[in-house]
Design a protein around this motif. Structure first.
Motif, mmCIF file in Angstrom:
data_model
loop_
_atom_site.group_PDB
_atom_site.id
_atom_site.type_symbol
_atom_site.label_atom_id
_atom_site.label_comp_id
_atom_site.label_asym_id
_atom_site.label_seq_id
_atom_site.Cartn_x
_atom_site.Cartn_y
_atom_site.Cartn_z
ATOM 1 N N GLY A 182 0.810 -1.215 0.000
ATOM 2 C CA GLY A 182 0.000 0.000 0.000
ATOM 3 C C GLY A 182 0.840 1.260 0.000
ATOM 4 N N SER A 183 1.943 1.250 0.747
ATOM 5 C CA SER A 183 2.810 2.430 0.766
ATOM 6 C C SER A 183 3.421 2.681 -0.607
ATOM 7 N N TRP A 207 3.750 5.906 -5.405
ATOM 8 C CA TRP A 207 3.783 6.010 -6.864
ATOM 9 C C TRP A 207 2.735 6.990 -7.371
ATOM 10 N N ALA A 208 1.534 6.931 -6.809
ATOM 11 C CA ALA A 208 0.440 7.784 -7.275
ATOM 12 C C ALA A 208 0.737 9.264 -7.057
ATOM 13 N N ILE A 265 1.545 1.498 8.310
ATOM 14 C CA ILE A 265 1.267 2.641 7.447
ATOM 15 C C ILE A 265 1.525 3.945 8.183
ATOM 16 N N MET A 266 1.067 4.011 9.425
ATOM 17 C CA MET A 266 1.250 5.238 10.193
ATOM 18 C C MET A 266 2.733 5.541 10.416
ATOM 19 N N PHE A 267 3.531 4.531 10.711
ATOM 20 C CA PHE A 267 4.955 4.737 10.992
ATOM 21 C C PHE A 267 5.821 4.642 9.730
ATOM 22 N N ASN A 288 11.388 1.426 -6.782
ATOM 23 C CA ASN A 288 11.578 1.351 -5.320
ATOM 24 C C ASN A 288 10.658 2.324 -4.573
ATOM 25 N N TYR A 289 9.368 2.227 -4.845
ATOM 26 C CA TYR A 289 8.399 3.136 -4.221
ATOM 27 C C TYR A 289 8.014 2.694 -2.803
#
Length: 310
Positions: free
Chosen positions: A128-129, A134-135, A207-209, A254-255
């Motif tokens: 997800g990160s 990327w977006a 996700i938060m960290f 490498n996103y």
């Protein structure tokens, strides 16, 4: 028929430049000529004199320093009480979710399923990160609703990547903490399944960290805590060398910034490039990675005076 006299002119040009503080240079030109003719030369030939005139000087090009360069004492890198409150609230929500998972596992004597769900949450958080990174790297701008500020922040990060290591902890995490709080709290209140809570707690926590993991990926080994360096080298957190490749041309790989476990697969199979082609044929929008990097994307190296100002 008359025969015209043949003249040969040998000009002698003398130029005198007067220097002063004016931006214009007045000068006087004396021009005298010596004439050789077949006829009798005229006497008392007066020299040609050009009186002082104003000659404009070509303006100089002056290079200015970028006033938007973040400095060590920049208030935008410092935490506020609002930032700290959101991070505290987000951490509290995560602890409640993980506590619900542990309590449910103990009551039901069920440990394997919550652990597997937590591991899946950790893996998907990295994916997800990467998708989100990327977006916002390739689409939208500062005027984009909801995420415009983050798009601008990531563009600034590409120009000055070292600033993320100067951001204070709550300043770096407060935006994600706010999103996690509003997402996780309703799930905590409604669902008490230990498997669901294990997945939600770990995935949301990563996700938060992720921005802190991202900051550590820009740090130097000598300045990072030994535990962080060990986790990076073990592949639990995204490594410094892996993320450094994202900040080199062509800036399209490498996103992922949690563990980086998805980066090799996504880059090898050109997943993001396929997604860019699909979006282009559907919408006609070109991603930024298809063009030469704009000046705001080209990295500026931290200068020595900034290092000494720490």
């Amino acid at each position: 028929m008359y025969s015209l006299p043949q003249h040969k002119y040998t000009p002698n040009l003398h130029q005198k430049v007067c220097k002063n503080s004016s931006p214009f240079h007045p000068f006087r030109v004396y021009n005298s000529t010596t004439t050789n003719t077949t006829s009798t030369p005229k006497s008392n030939v007066k020299p040609l004199v050009i009186e002082p005139g104003l000659v404009p000087v070509v303006p100089r090009v002056i290079t200015t320093i970028d006033n938007h360069r973040p400095m060590n004492n920049d208030t935008s890198l410092q935490s506020t009480w609002s930032h700290r409150a959101w991070v505290t609230f987000g951490c509290t929500t995560l602890l409640i979710s993980l506590g619900e998972s542990i309590k449910g596992a103990m009551d039901l004597n069920m440990w394997v399923e919550p652990i597997i769900a937590s591991w899946v949450g950790y893996i998907l958080a990295d994916l997800g990160s990467g998708v989100y990174h990327w977006a916002i790297d390739n689409y939208g701008d500062g005027s984009t609703p909801i995420v415009g500020a983050q798009i601008e922040a990531f563009q600034g990060h590409h120009k000055w990547p070292w600033t993320i290591t100067r951001r204070e902890f709550a300043n770096n995490l407060h935006a994600l903490a706010r999103a996690v709080s509003f997402t996780v709290l309703p799930i905590v209140l409604v669902c008490h399944d230990p498997v669901v809570q294990g997945f939600v707690g770990v995935c949301s926590g990563c996700i938060m960290f992720s921005q802190q993991f991202h900051a550590w990926a820009h740090g130097t080994k000598s300045r990072l805590p030994p535990l962080v360096v060990a986790l990076q080298e073990a592949g639990v957190l995204v490594s410094r060398s892996q993320h450094a490749a994202h900040h080199r041309p062509p800036y399209n790989n490498n996103y992922c910034i949690v563990s980086g476990v998805w980066n090799e697969f996504l880059d090898k199979h050109k997943v993001f490039e396929v997604m860019e082609m699909v979006l282009y044929f559907k919408t006609g929008v070109r991603p930024r990675s298809w063009t030469e990097p704009a000046p705001e994307w080209i990295e500026e190296i931290e200068i020595s005076s900034q290092i000494q100002a720490q």
